[in-house]
Design a protein around this motif. Sequence first.
Motif, short mmCIF file in Angstrom:
data_model
loop_
_atom_site.label_atom_id
_atom_site.label_comp_id
_atom_site.label_asym_id
_atom_site.label_seq_id
_atom_site.Cartn_x
_atom_site.Cartn_y
_atom_site.Cartn_z
N VAL A 254 2.58 -4.96 -11.84
CA VAL A 254 2.97 -6.12 -12.71
C VAL A 254 1.73 -6.83 -13.30
O VAL A 254 3.01 -7.34 -14.11
CB VAL A 254 4.15 -6.74 -12.29
N TYR A 255 1.25 -6.51 -12.81
CA TYR A 255 -0.10 -7.78 -13.59
C TYR A 255 0.36 -7.79 -14.92
O TYR A 255 0.53 -8.88 -16.23
CB TYR A 255 -1.54 -7.82 -12.84
N HIS A 256 0.69 -6.77 -16.03
CA HIS A 256 0.46 -6.80 -17.19
C HIS A 256 1.64 -7.33 -18.03
O HIS A 256 1.78 -7.94 -19.22
CB HIS A 256 0.34 -5.79 -18.45
N HIS A 257 2.53 -8.26 -16.79
CA HIS A 257 3.70 -8.51 -17.30
C HIS A 257 3.87 -9.83 -17.62
O HIS A 257 4.08 -11.20 -17.67
CB HIS A 257 5.18 -8.27 -16.77
N LEU A 258 2.78 -10.77 -16.66
CA LEU A 258 2.32 -12.01 -15.87
C LEU A 258 1.76 -12.76 -17.18
O LEU A 258 0.43 -12.64 -17.79
CB LEU A 258 1.71 -12.02 -14.81
N GLN A 259 2.02 -14.13 -17.20
CA GLN A 259 1.55 -15.03 -18.15
C GLN A 259 1.87 -16.34 -18.33
O GLN A 259 3.12 -16.65 -17.13
CB GLN A 259 2.23 -14.74 -19.72
N PRO A 260 1.58 -17.06 -18.80
CA PRO A 260 2.36 -19.00 -18.21
C PRO A 260 3.59 -18.62 -18.67
O PRO A 260 4.04 -17.87 -19.91
CB PRO A 260 1.21 -19.53 -18.93
N GLY A 261 4.89 -19.00 -17.64
CA GLY A 261 5.86 -19.01 -18.52
C GLY A 261 6.86 -18.32 -18.09
O GLY A 261 8.32 -18.22 -17.92
N THR A 262 5.97 -17.56 -17.49
CA THR A 262 7.07 -16.39 -16.68
C THR A 262 7.61 -16.56 -15.66
O THR A 262 7.24 -17.04 -14.52
CB THR A 262 6.27 -14.62 -15.75
N GLN A 263 8.62 -16.26 -14.95
CA GLN A 263 9.65 -16.85 -14.23
C GLN A 263 9.27 -15.26 -12.69
O GLN A 263 9.49 -14.69 -13.07
CB GLN A 263 11.18 -16.87 -14.69
N PHE A 264 9.88 -16.02 -11.89
CA PHE A 264 9.45 -14.89 -10.56
C PHE A 264 10.99 -15.75 -9.38
O PHE A 264 11.09 -16.73 -9.62
CB PHE A 264 8.30 -15.10 -9.91
N GLN A 265 11.18 -14.79 -8.38
CA GLN A 265 12.13 -15.63 -7.82
C GLN A 265 11.05 -15.99 -6.03
O GLN A 265 9.94 -15.27 -6.24
CB GLN A 265 13.27 -14.31 -7.37
N LEU A 266 12.12 -16.14 -5.54
CA LEU A 266 11.14 -16.97 -3.66
C LEU A 266 12.44 -16.40 -3.39
O LEU A 266 13.34 -15.81 -2.82
CB LEU A 266 11.25 -18.31 -3.74
N GLN A 267 11.64 -15.74 -1.81
CA GLN A 267 12.64 -15.16 -0.63
C GLN A 267 11.88 -15.44 0.77
O GLN A 267 10.40 -15.42 0.63
CB GLN A 267 12.56 -13.83 -1.17
N PRO A 268 12.67 -16.14 1.37
CA PRO A 268 12.06 -16.72 2.63
C PRO A 268 11.28 -15.11 3.41
O PRO A 268 11.85 -14.62 3.67
CB PRO A 268 13.13 -17.56 3.83
#
Length: 108
Positions: free
Chosen positions: A34-48
């Motif tokens: 997915v690196y081609h979708h990532l840029q500053p401002g892209t949101q992501f999720q967290l999981q413990p």
Amino acid sequence: MEQLERIKNPVQSSETVFYGGEVCGISRYDLKYVYHHLQPGTQFQLQPENGSGIAVLYRGLKLGYIPGIAAGNLKKAVQRGFELTCRITGVQKRKFLPIESLTVKITD
């Protein structure tokens, strides 16, 4: 005098920064898909995760993790269901090579 007071007491942002730094382990997980979708401002999720770390996910794929030493209060906030804003702040990459580093900012 009023102008002097404004200088002494600048307006503070009300957001709390839980973490601002690099994501660890990016070469070991699913970043390559997915690196081609990532840029500053892209949101992501967290999981413990088991132990003390927190997984960084994008569209269900694990990009890396935030190490436990930096994630103490952050992990508690995630486990308690706090709404956090998670955004990528920087992607360091050279042409035709994999991403070298991924920096993020997690706020309330």
